[in-house]
Design a protein around this motif. Structure first.
Motif, PDB file in Angstrom:
ATOM      1  N   MET A 143      -4.235  -5.660  -2.968  1.00  0.00           N
ATOM      2  CA  MET A 143      -3.571  -5.952  -1.725  1.00  0.00           C
ATOM      3  C   MET A 143      -2.401  -6.882  -1.929  1.00  0.00           C
ATOM      4  O   MET A 143      -2.272  -7.536  -2.925  1.00  0.00           O
TER       5      MET A 143
ATOM      6  N   PRO B 267       2.768  -7.871  -5.271  1.00  0.00           N
ATOM      7  CA  PRO B 267       1.460  -7.266  -5.270  1.00  0.00           C
ATOM      8  C   PRO B 267       0.598  -7.918  -6.317  1.00  0.00           C
ATOM      9  O   PRO B 267       1.064  -8.260  -7.382  1.00  0.00           O
TER      10      PRO B 267
ATOM     11  N   SER C 262      -9.614  -0.999  -6.059  1.00  0.00           N
ATOM     12  CA  SER C 262      -8.709  -2.127  -6.224  1.00  0.00           C
ATOM     13  C   SER C 262      -7.943  -2.000  -7.547  1.00  0.00           C
ATOM     14  O   SER C 262      -8.524  -1.659  -8.573  1.00  0.00           O
TER      15      SER C 262
ATOM     16  N   LYS D 225      -2.037   1.042  -4.985  1.00  0.00           N
ATOM     17  CA  LYS D 225      -1.733   1.392  -3.593  1.00  0.00           C
ATOM     18  C   LYS D 225      -0.644   0.492  -3.011  1.00  0.00           C
ATOM     19  O   LYS D 225       0.321   0.971  -2.421  1.00  0.00           O
TER      20      LYS D 225
ATOM     21  N   THR E 288       1.458  -1.416  -4.604  1.00  0.00           N
ATOM     22  CA  THR E 288       2.715  -1.279  -5.346  1.00  0.00           C
ATOM     23  C   THR E 288       3.483  -0.056  -4.842  1.00  0.00           C
ATOM     24  O   THR E 288       4.708  -0.108  -4.664  1.00  0.00           O
TER      25      THR E 288
HETATM   26  N1  LIG Z   1       2.570  -9.611  -9.781  1.00  0.00           N
HETATM   27  C1  LIG Z   1       1.872  -8.906 -10.651  1.00  0.00           C
HETATM   28  N2  LIG Z   1       1.871  -9.194 -11.971  1.00  0.00           N
HETATM   29  C2  LIG Z   1       1.151  -8.477 -12.848  1.00  0.00           C
HETATM   30  N3  LIG Z   1       0.399  -7.412 -12.508  1.00  0.00           N
HETATM   31  C3  LIG Z   1       0.369  -7.061 -11.214  1.00  0.00           C
HETATM   32  C4  LIG Z   1       1.100  -7.784 -10.218  1.00  0.00           C
HETATM   33  N4  LIG Z   1       0.860  -7.195  -9.024  1.00  0.00           N
HETATM   34  C5  LIG Z   1       0.032  -6.163  -9.264  1.00  0.00           C
HETATM   35  N5  LIG Z   1      -0.262  -6.081 -10.564  1.00  0.00           N
HETATM   36  C6  LIG Z   1      -1.139  -5.096 -11.205  1.00  0.00           C
HETATM   37  O1  LIG Z   1      -0.681  -3.801 -10.858  1.00  0.00           O
HETATM   38  C7  LIG Z   1      -1.793  -2.933 -10.638  1.00  0.00           C
HETATM   39  C8  LIG Z   1      -1.682  -2.327  -9.254  1.00  0.00           C
HETATM   40  O2  LIG Z   1      -1.855  -3.382  -8.296  1.00  0.00           O
HETATM   41  P1  LIG Z   1      -1.821  -3.105  -6.720  1.00  0.00           P
HETATM   42  O3  LIG Z   1      -1.925  -4.407  -6.028  1.00  0.00           O
HETATM   43  O4  LIG Z   1      -0.669  -2.228  -6.421  1.00  0.00           O
HETATM   44  O5  LIG Z   1      -3.170  -2.273  -6.540  1.00  0.00           O
HETATM   45  P2  LIG Z   1      -3.986  -1.951  -5.202  1.00  0.00           P
HETATM   46  O6  LIG Z   1      -4.551  -0.578  -5.368  1.00  0.00           O
HETATM   47  O7  LIG Z   1      -3.121  -2.179  -4.024  1.00  0.00           O
HETATM   48  O8  LIG Z   1      -5.147  -3.019  -5.257  1.00  0.00           O
HETATM   49  P3  LIG Z   1      -5.919  -3.728  -4.010  1.00  0.00           P
HETATM   50  O9  LIG Z   1      -6.708  -2.651  -3.353  1.00  0.00           O
HETATM   51  O10 LIG Z   1      -6.771  -4.739  -4.703  1.00  0.00           O
HETATM   52  O11 LIG Z   1      -4.887  -4.321  -3.117  1.00  0.00           O
HETATM   53  C9  LIG Z   1      -3.060  -3.756 -10.849  1.00  0.00           C
HETATM   54  O12 LIG Z   1      -3.512  -3.564 -12.182  1.00  0.00           O
HETATM   55  C10 LIG Z   1      -2.558  -5.172 -10.646  1.00  0.00           C
HETATM   56  O13 LIG Z   1      -3.335  -6.093 -11.382  1.00  0.00           O
END
Ligand SMILES: Nc1ncnc2c1ncn2[C@@H]1O[C@H](COP(=O)(O)OP(=O)(O)OP(=O)(O)O)[C@@H](O)[C@H]1O
Length: 397
Positions: free
Chosen positions: A1, A14, A108, A112, A114
């Protein structure tokens, strides 16, 4: 998130837990530490649609008034890590049809948020869009937009709420004052109509509109603030609305109610909506199409009822099996074994799901499966592709 920070109108990071005030709100003047809002100028497509409380006095914008389609092609987003730049999105392609509600689901870390941020060209350092395009009708490729054009686009075309919306308001101003700031920054000339629309939206979401507009952030509960965030995302009548888990501060029943109302407003106003959610039950109820993400890829995408009713990708099947009320058999439901990959543990070659996949074949460890689309369903899986190809051969024999 993720959260959309405000202060300087900077978008969110993100995955970073440290983002201050998040959920966001298009447009509006920002105050340090406040919820704020990237994106100025005029209001998107404000032509009144039946049942909608349209914002009067808004811009004549070629993209305004119709639900835009979105075409994401080969989108790669990387984050800088101690191991170097690693892909959080590895060549995502996704077509979002105008007028639909598309749900994005997945565990997670699957990418999503991103992806949602990329639609606003709002990926922040240490991340960056390293390749690909995001074409939005009426806007062009947002990856190529920057500066003022991008801020204007966010205000005119794109309404958005990111998670943690409850922390994004300016603590020093009432919600109503922030609404007026938002309207002014978007050159809304009928501010009383904007306020009426805001009240109407809040009341539809079960709040006392006048009271909420008179309140400061600290006078509202987390769930109330999230509804304010949704109101602010919708009130300018943007035609593309991006919601990243906008209701997590609410109990399950209220979440479902609010998302049903968002769906109603989507239908009334003729929007295109992208909704990131963890809740497959909500996705089943309010979305038309579902994109399932894993390891920075869209592994399956199709009509929601078809994806849930006959999931093709083994990951989609596993996700559904893990949810009793969707699998319909509480005895059968079980958690998905293993863990989703992180940026550092993604397989270097082959399918991103190979380590947890019950259908793994040799090819899965060496060759990334292509996305194959048949009858409106896209699936990226060697094990699914083989029978589809055999079927096609039979048909053409
Ligand atoms: N600022 C950041 N620096 C390094 N890695 C990041 C950063 N933001 C996101 N990531 C990594 O990028 C990947 C995608 O993250 P993202 O937040 O888009 O996933 P998500 O599906 O939205 O997760 P969630 O459901 O927990 O919100 C993950 O492996 C996350 O750890």
């Amino acid at each position: 998130m993720t959260a959309l920070s405000h202060g300087a109108g900077e978008p969110p990071r993100p995955g970073s837990a440290s983002v201050p005030g998040s959920a966001s709100v298009p447009g509006s003047a920002s105050v340090p530490g406040s919820a704020a809002v990237p994106g100025p100028t005029s209001v998107p497509g404000s032509a009144a649609l039946p049942g909608s409380a349209a914002v009067p006095g808004t811009a004549t914008d070629p993209g305004a008034g119709t639900a835009p389609g979105v075409r994401v092609r080969d989108l790669t987003v990387v984050y800088k890590t101690p191991l170097g730049e690693l892909p959080a999105l590895g060549g995502v392609s996704l077509t979002i049809a105008p007028g639909t509600v598309t749900g994005i689901v997945g565990e997670s870390g699957s990418g999503k948020s991103t992806l949602a941020l990329s639609l606003l060209n709002a990926v922040q350092p240490p991340g960056r869009i390293a390749g690909g395009s995001v074409e939005i009708d009426g806007l062009g490729n947002v990856v190529d937009l920057g500066g003022d054009r991008l801020r204007r686009a966010r205000g005119r075309h794109l309404g958005y709420v990111f998670q943690a919306a409850q922390n994004s308001l300016n603590p020093l101003k009432t919600v109503g004052k922030q609404l007026l700031d938002l309207g002014r920054s978007h050159e809304v000339d009928d501010l009383p109509a904007l306020v009426r629309d805001a009240k109407d939206l809040l009341e539809r979401m079960g709040l006392d509109g006048a009271r909420v507009l008179d309140s400061h952030q600290h006078e509202l509960s987390g769930g109330m603030r999230q509804r304010v965030g949704i109101m602010l995302a919708l009130v300018l009548n943007a035609r593309l609305v991006i919601l990243d888990e906008p209701t997590t501060a609410l109990d399950m029943i209220t979440q479902a109610t609010i998302l049903r109302i968002v769906r109603e407003i989507h239908d009334e106003r003729g929007l295109t909506t992208l909704m990131v959610t963890h809740d497959m039950g909500v996705a089943a109820e309010v979305t038309d199409r579902l994109a399932v993400m894993y390891g920075g890829r869209v592994v399956e995408h199709g009509r929601t009822m078809e994806v849930l009713g006959s999931p093709a990708h083994p990951y989609t099947r596993a996700l559904i099996t893990a949810i009793p009320r969707l699998s319909g058999d509480t005895g059968q439901s079980r958690a998905l074994p293993g863990r989703p990959p992180t940026l550092g543990t993604l397989p270097a070659r082959g399918c991103v799901f190979q380590e947890r996949c019950p259908l793994r074949m040799d090819i899965c460890t060496t060759v990334e499966p292509p996305s194959i689309t048949e009858n409106g369903r896209t699936v990226a899986c060697h094990a699914v592709e083989a029978p589809m190809t055999a079927e096609r051969r039979k048909e053409h024999a």
